[in-house]
Design an enzyme around this catalytic site. Structure first.
Site, PDB file in Angstrom:
ATOM      1  N   TYR A   3       0.839  -1.202   0.000  1.00 23.13           N
ATOM      2  CA  TYR A   3       0.000   0.000   0.000  1.00 23.13           C
ATOM      3  C   TYR A   3       0.873   1.250   0.000  1.00 23.13           C
ATOM      4  O   TYR A   3       0.738   2.119  -0.866  1.00 23.13           O
ATOM      5  CB  TYR A   3      -0.902  -0.040   1.233  1.00 23.13           C
ATOM      6  CG  TYR A   3      -1.912   1.078   1.327  1.00 23.13           C
ATOM      7  CD1 TYR A   3      -3.003   1.142   0.467  1.00 23.13           C
ATOM      8  CD2 TYR A   3      -1.793   2.068   2.306  1.00 23.13           C
ATOM      9  CE1 TYR A   3      -3.941   2.167   0.569  1.00 23.13           C
ATOM     10  CE2 TYR A   3      -2.720   3.086   2.416  1.00 23.13           C
ATOM     11  CZ  TYR A   3      -3.802   3.142   1.550  1.00 23.13           C
ATOM     12  OH  TYR A   3      -4.730   4.152   1.663  1.00 23.13           O
ATOM     13  N   SER A  60     -14.512   1.680  12.681  1.00 22.30           N
ATOM     14  CA  SER A  60     -15.600   0.722  12.443  1.00 22.30           C
ATOM     15  C   SER A  60     -15.508  -0.443  13.431  1.00 22.30           C
ATOM     16  O   SER A  60     -16.532  -0.908  13.957  1.00 22.30           O
ATOM     17  CB  SER A  60     -15.584   0.233  10.995  1.00 22.30           C
ATOM     18  OG  SER A  60     -14.278  -0.055  10.572  1.00 22.30           O
ATOM     19  N   ARG A 120       0.321   9.986  14.326  1.00 19.80           N
ATOM     20  CA  ARG A 120      -0.011  10.541  13.014  1.00 19.80           C
ATOM     21  C   ARG A 120      -0.919  11.759  13.181  1.00 19.80           C
ATOM     22  O   ARG A 120      -1.953  11.669  13.838  1.00 19.80           O
ATOM     23  CB  ARG A 120      -0.692   9.488  12.158  1.00 19.80           C
ATOM     24  CG  ARG A 120      -0.689   9.909  10.716  1.00 19.80           C
ATOM     25  CD  ARG A 120      -1.429   8.984   9.855  1.00 19.80           C
ATOM     26  NE  ARG A 120      -0.739   7.755   9.544  1.00 19.80           N
ATOM     27  CZ  ARG A 120      -1.373   6.613   9.377  1.00 19.80           C
ATOM     28  NH1 ARG A 120      -2.659   6.525   9.559  1.00 19.80           N
ATOM     29  NH2 ARG A 120      -0.697   5.542   9.046  1.00 19.80           N
TER      30      ARG A 120
HETATM   31  P1  NAD Z   1     -12.626   1.635   0.048  1.00 18.46           P
HETATM   32  O1  NAD Z   1     -11.946   0.319   0.105  1.00 18.46           O
HETATM   33  O2  NAD Z   1     -13.927   1.779   0.732  1.00 18.46           O
HETATM   34  O3  NAD Z   1     -12.809   2.115  -1.452  1.00 18.46           O
HETATM   35  C1  NAD Z   1     -11.942   1.740  -2.486  1.00 18.46           C
HETATM   36  C2  NAD Z   1     -12.797   1.421  -3.707  1.00 18.46           C
HETATM   37  O4  NAD Z   1     -11.928   1.084  -4.803  1.00 18.46           O
HETATM   38  C3  NAD Z   1     -13.715   0.222  -3.494  1.00 18.46           C
HETATM   39  O5  NAD Z   1     -15.000   0.525  -3.961  1.00 18.46           O
HETATM   40  C4  NAD Z   1     -13.074  -0.888  -4.319  1.00 18.46           C
HETATM   41  O6  NAD Z   1     -13.992  -1.847  -4.765  1.00 18.46           O
HETATM   42  C5  NAD Z   1     -12.443  -0.085  -5.436  1.00 18.46           C
HETATM   43  N1  NAD Z   1     -11.312  -0.758  -6.080  1.00 18.46           N
HETATM   44  C6  NAD Z   1     -10.258  -1.379  -5.484  1.00 18.46           C
HETATM   45  N2  NAD Z   1      -9.408  -1.868  -6.409  1.00 18.46           N
HETATM   46  C7  NAD Z   1      -9.939  -1.518  -7.633  1.00 18.46           C
HETATM   47  C8  NAD Z   1      -9.527  -1.721  -8.957  1.00 18.46           C
HETATM   48  N3  NAD Z   1      -8.385  -2.390  -9.252  1.00 18.46           N
HETATM   49  N4  NAD Z   1     -10.304  -1.260  -9.951  1.00 18.46           N
HETATM   50  C9  NAD Z   1     -11.466  -0.590  -9.685  1.00 18.46           C
HETATM   51  N5  NAD Z   1     -11.903  -0.366  -8.437  1.00 18.46           N
HETATM   52  C10 NAD Z   1     -11.139  -0.825  -7.410  1.00 18.46           C
HETATM   53  O7  NAD Z   1     -11.572   2.691   0.604  1.00 18.46           O
HETATM   54  P2  NAD Z   1     -11.757   4.241   0.959  1.00 18.46           P
HETATM   55  O8  NAD Z   1     -11.506   4.375   2.401  1.00 18.46           O
HETATM   56  O9  NAD Z   1     -12.993   4.776   0.368  1.00 18.46           O
HETATM   57  O10 NAD Z   1     -10.492   4.858   0.201  1.00 18.46           O
HETATM   58  C11 NAD Z   1     -10.619   5.503  -1.054  1.00 18.46           C
HETATM   59  C12 NAD Z   1      -9.262   6.050  -1.452  1.00 18.46           C
HETATM   60  O11 NAD Z   1      -8.797   6.981  -0.474  1.00 18.46           O
HETATM   61  C13 NAD Z   1      -8.188   4.965  -1.583  1.00 18.46           C
HETATM   62  O12 NAD Z   1      -7.378   5.253  -2.692  1.00 18.46           O
HETATM   63  C14 NAD Z   1      -7.401   5.102  -0.311  1.00 18.46           C
HETATM   64  O13 NAD Z   1      -6.062   4.714  -0.482  1.00 18.46           O
HETATM   65  C15 NAD Z   1      -7.515   6.598  -0.029  1.00 18.46           C
HETATM   66  N6  NAD Z   1      -7.360   6.876   1.404  1.00 18.46           N
HETATM   67  C16 NAD Z   1      -8.345   6.561   2.295  1.00 18.46           C
HETATM   68  C17 NAD Z   1      -8.150   6.815   3.651  1.00 18.46           C
HETATM   69  C18 NAD Z   1      -9.213   6.507   4.686  1.00 18.46           C
HETATM   70  O14 NAD Z   1      -8.982   6.763   5.866  1.00 18.46           O
HETATM   71  N7  NAD Z   1     -10.372   5.996   4.322  1.00 18.46           N
HETATM   72  C19 NAD Z   1      -6.952   7.376   4.093  1.00 18.46           C
HETATM   73  C20 NAD Z   1      -5.963   7.640   3.143  1.00 18.46           C
HETATM   74  C21 NAD Z   1      -6.185   7.414   1.803  1.00 18.46           C
HETATM   75  N1  UDP Z   2      -6.456  -0.492  16.036  1.00 18.63           N
HETATM   76  C1  UDP Z   2      -6.859  -0.932  17.267  1.00 18.63           C
HETATM   77  N2  UDP Z   2      -7.914  -1.799  17.344  1.00 18.63           N
HETATM   78  C2  UDP Z   2      -8.599  -2.224  16.256  1.00 18.63           C
HETATM   79  C3  UDP Z   2      -8.201  -1.764  14.977  1.00 18.63           C
HETATM   80  C4  UDP Z   2      -7.121  -0.904  14.893  1.00 18.63           C
HETATM   81  O1  UDP Z   2      -6.282  -0.559  18.297  1.00 18.63           O
HETATM   82  O2  UDP Z   2      -9.556  -3.010  16.427  1.00 18.63           O
HETATM   83  C5  UDP Z   2      -5.339   0.460  15.943  1.00 18.63           C
HETATM   84  C6  UDP Z   2      -4.277   0.122  14.900  1.00 18.63           C
HETATM   85  O3  UDP Z   2      -3.311  -0.761  15.429  1.00 18.63           O
HETATM   86  C7  UDP Z   2      -3.702   1.507  14.623  1.00 18.63           C
HETATM   87  C8  UDP Z   2      -4.910   2.426  14.779  1.00 18.63           C
HETATM   88  O4  UDP Z   2      -5.872   1.701  15.533  1.00 18.63           O
HETATM   89  O5  UDP Z   2      -2.733   1.855  15.583  1.00 18.63           O
HETATM   90  C9  UDP Z   2      -5.538   2.843  13.450  1.00 18.63           C
HETATM   91  O6  UDP Z   2      -5.731   1.664  12.680  1.00 18.63           O
HETATM   92  P1  UDP Z   2      -6.480   1.679  11.277  1.00 18.63           P
HETATM   93  O7  UDP Z   2      -6.331   0.308  10.711  1.00 18.63           O
HETATM   94  O8  UDP Z   2      -7.856   2.225  11.438  1.00 18.63           O
HETATM   95  O9  UDP Z   2      -5.694   2.751  10.400  1.00 18.63           O
HETATM   96  P2  UDP Z   2      -4.142   2.971  10.049  1.00 18.63           P
HETATM   97  O10 UDP Z   2      -3.267   2.136  10.943  1.00 18.63           O
HETATM   98  O11 UDP Z   2      -4.033   2.592   8.631  1.00 18.63           O
HETATM   99  O12 UDP Z   2      -3.969   4.413  10.325  1.00 18.63           O
END
Ligand code: NAD
Ligand code: UDP
Length: 321
Positions: A149, A193, A281
């Site tokens: 990732y 979640s 972060r």
């Molecule tokens: P998500 O998993 O809910 O959404 C990702 C979507 O992309 C899904 O609908 C999935 O089916 C689709 N997808 C995955 N691979 C694909 C492919 N090869 N072709 C077409 N569709 C594909 O995740 P999200 O939380 O909505 O994240 C959306 C974007 O934001 C991602 O690029 C993620 O890296 C970025 N992002 C999210 C967060 C966060 O906290 N949610 C933080 C940093 C970056």
């Molecule tokens: N985490 C936790 N309990 C859980 C899921 C995640 O304590 O049930 C912690 C995880 O280890 C991390 C933080 O929560 O330190 C955020 O995790 P998440 O997977 O949501 O996002 P990311 O690590 O990608 O920021």
């Protein structure tokens, strides 16, 4: 109401958590939306209210393969975002970030379009400076379990800037920090979640490590507003631009707030910290404030309450035959 002859915007990953909110917002702003998704982590349920809108179109497609469509702008969000999901098939995760970026940049180049990349705070890895600002190059393990990732997203950023340098394209790179809200996948293992579903079901709340690690949580409506503003910046503004909420919380504080809002009696239990889990972060959002006139407005307690309402409805409807 959608405008006649409105601009048509492609949202890859549009059936995912953030993508579904972005599609909704773009339709509300008068655009036509082409949502492209392979449904790896996304769901039709997230966009079911959009399917009847004549300005909304859904295409099942994997962006690791080329795509030929006619649009006026691209938001590239397709990529699994939770550690459980992106580690499920790590090679496909890297392909989605890297080949997906090549394909979407190729489309943008052919049509001479602006394109926005959903990058991530994970490009900073386990950061050695705090808070993280865009000039920081990061501290990323290139061979660990999160690398598919982190390095995939870093390579995508490289591609965006090389396409800009070689082809003078209008690129925008958002570095998104932890975002939460309705339409999150209930089993994606992300902390917000997980805690909400565990507390609603009266199960133990699982804190990984001692709960002192921090994250900064941005409510999805704020984030989508930031993405919209970034796309609309002047042509020579590329970012990368941090988008996130600078208010920092420990995981223990998040667990306690979740329990308090729900009024749940769930116990907090401690489990081992996953490898390469960043300790702290928090975004520096000075650039977004200055260039986008943007900052998040929804405090964690308010956003958590809305998210809890969403998961409560979802869990009830799953129980109803
Ligand atoms: P998500 O998993 O809910 O959404 C990702 C979507 O992309 C899904 O609908 C999935 O089916 C689709 N997808 C995955 N691979 C694909 C492919 N090869 N072709 C077409 N569709 C594909 O995740 P999200 O939380 O909505 O994240 C959306 C974007 O934001 C991602 O690029 C993620 O890296 C970025 N992002 C999210 C967060 C966060 O906290 N949610 C933080 C940093 C970056
Ligand atoms: N985490 C936790 N309990 C859980 C899921 C995640 O304590 O049930 C912690 C995880 O280890 C991390 C933080 O929560 O330190 C955020 O995790 P998440 O997977 O949501 O996002 P990311 O690590 O990608 O920021």
């Amino acid at each position: 109401m959608a405008l006649y002859n409105a601009k048509r915007i492609l949202v890859t990953g549009g059936a995912g958590f953030i993508g579904s909110h972005l599609c909704t917002r773009l339709l509300r702003d008068g655009y036509e939306v082409l949502c492209v998704d392979n449904f790896f982590t996304g769901a039709r349920d997230n966009i079911k209210e959009l399917l009847d809108n004549h300005s909304f179109e859904l295409l099942r497609h994997d962006i690791t393969f080329p795509l030929y469509v006619e649009v006026d702008g691209i938001y590239n969000l397709a990529c699994p975002a939770s550690p459980i999901h992106y580690q499920f098939d790590p090679i496909q995760t890297t392909k989605t970030s890297v080949l997906g970026a090549v394909n979407m940049l190729g489309l943008a180049k052919r049509l001479k379009l602006p394109i926005l990349q959903a990058s991530t705070s994970e490009v900073y890895g386990d950061p050695a400076i705090h808070p993280q600002e865009e000039s920081y190059w990061g501290n990323v393990n290139p061979i660990g379990v999160r690398s598919c990732y982190d390095e995939g997203k870093r390579c995508a950023e490289t591609l965006f800037f090389d396409y800009r340098r070689q082809h003078n394209m209008r690129v925008k790179v958002a570095r998104i920090f932890n975002t939460y809200g309705p339409n999150m996948h209930p089993n994606d293992g992300r902390v917000v979640s997980n805690f909400i579903v565990q507390a609603l079901q009266g199960k133990d709340i699982t804190i990984y490590g001692d709960g002192s690690q921090t994250r900064s949580f941005c409510y999805v409506d704020d984030l989508v507003d930031g993405l919209r503003r970034l796309m609309d910046t002047r042509d020579d503004f590329t970012g990368p631009c941090n988008l996130g909420n600078p208010k920092e919380f420990t995981m223990l504080e998040l667990a306690e707030m979740t329990l308090d809002i729900i009024g749940s009696k769930s116990k907090i239990v401690y489990q081992p910290l996953p490898s390469d889990d960043p300790k702290r972060r928090k975004p520096n959002i000075d650039l977004a404030k200055q260039e986008l006139n943007w900052q998040p407005g929804i405090p964690l307690r308010e956003g958590l309450t809305k998210t809890i309402e969403y998961f409560s409805r979802r869990l009830v409807s799953q129980k109803t035959p």
